[in-house]
Design a protein around this motif. Structure first.
Motif, PDB file in Angstrom:
ATOM      1  N   TYR A   5       0.836  -1.204   0.000  1.00 30.03           N
ATOM      2  CA  TYR A   5       0.000   0.000   0.000  1.00 30.03           C
ATOM      3  C   TYR A   5       0.871   1.255   0.000  1.00 30.03           C
ATOM      4  O   TYR A   5       0.617   2.200  -0.756  1.00 30.03           O
ATOM      5  N   ARG A   6       1.916   1.276   0.823  1.00 34.70           N
ATOM      6  CA  ARG A   6       2.818   2.431   0.878  1.00 34.70           C
ATOM      7  C   ARG A   6       3.528   2.623  -0.464  1.00 34.70           C
ATOM      8  O   ARG A   6       3.696   3.747  -0.926  1.00 34.70           O
ATOM      9  N   LYS A  10       3.240   5.875  -2.858  1.00 26.66           N
ATOM     10  CA  LYS A  10       4.437   6.579  -3.309  1.00 26.66           C
ATOM     11  C   LYS A  10       4.458   6.697  -4.832  1.00 26.66           C
ATOM     12  O   LYS A  10       4.742   7.768  -5.386  1.00 26.66           O
ATOM     13  N   LEU A  11       4.134   5.605  -5.520  1.00 23.61           N
ATOM     14  CA  LEU A  11       4.090   5.613  -6.979  1.00 23.61           C
ATOM     15  C   LEU A  11       3.037   6.587  -7.481  1.00 23.61           C
ATOM     16  O   LEU A  11       3.270   7.348  -8.419  1.00 23.61           O
ATOM     17  N   ARG A  12       1.884   6.605  -6.840  1.00 22.31           N
ATOM     18  CA  ARG A  12       0.821   7.537  -7.227  1.00 22.31           C
ATOM     19  C   ARG A  12       1.272   8.977  -7.042  1.00 22.31           C
ATOM     20  O   ARG A  12       1.061   9.829  -7.902  1.00 22.31           O
ATOM     21  N   ASP A  13       1.933   9.260  -5.927  1.00 23.18           N
ATOM     22  CA  ASP A  13       2.400  10.616  -5.671  1.00 23.18           C
ATOM     23  C   ASP A  13       3.449  11.058  -6.689  1.00 23.18           C
ATOM     24  O   ASP A  13       3.491  12.226  -7.083  1.00 23.18           O
ATOM     25  N   LEU A  14       4.293  10.119  -7.126  1.00 18.10           N
ATOM     26  CA  LEU A  14       5.318  10.439  -8.110  1.00 18.10           C
ATOM     27  C   LEU A  14       4.734  10.676  -9.506  1.00 18.10           C
ATOM     28  O   LEU A  14       5.205  11.531 -10.254  1.00 18.10           O
ATOM     29  N   THR A  15       3.715   9.926  -9.867  1.00 18.29           N
ATOM     30  CA  THR A  15       3.158  10.020 -11.223  1.00 18.29           C
ATOM     31  C   THR A  15       2.007  11.011 -11.338  1.00 18.29           C
ATOM     32  O   THR A  15       1.668  11.415 -12.450  1.00 18.29           O
TER      33      THR A  15
END
Length: 88
Positions: A5-6, A10-15
């Motif tokens: 989940y983390r 993190k991936l969502r925040d980066l993209t």
């Protein structure tokens, strides 16, 4: 599960800054396209088209596409429709 989940957060925040999302209403306000118009025209096949069309209907591919098997679905039906559409 928490680590996954983390990582996904993190991936969502980066993209997120790189992905542009627009609603249909936002796009229509900018583009201003006229309403879609469709024209359906019917025409007869030429004698050569008709001959190729009837010959193709007799092929093994078309005959196999008519025999639907739920256990072993085939894309032959879509293939046959595509060929017939191109012939016309």
């Amino acid at each position: 599960v928490q680590l996954a989940y983390r990582c996904s957060c993190k991936l969502r925040d980066l993209t997120q800054p790189l992905i542009l999302r627009r609603s249909k209403a936002e796009v229509q306000d900018v583009v201003k396209l006229p309403p879609k118009q469709e024209h359906i025209l019917f025409c007869n096949l030429t004698s050569l088209q008709y001959e190729i069309y009837t010959d193709f209907l007799q092929t093994d591919t078309v005959q196999r596409s008519k025999q639907y098997d739920r256990e072993h679905p085939s894309h032959l039906g879509l293939f046959a429709l595509g060929v017939l559409r191109k012939l016309c």
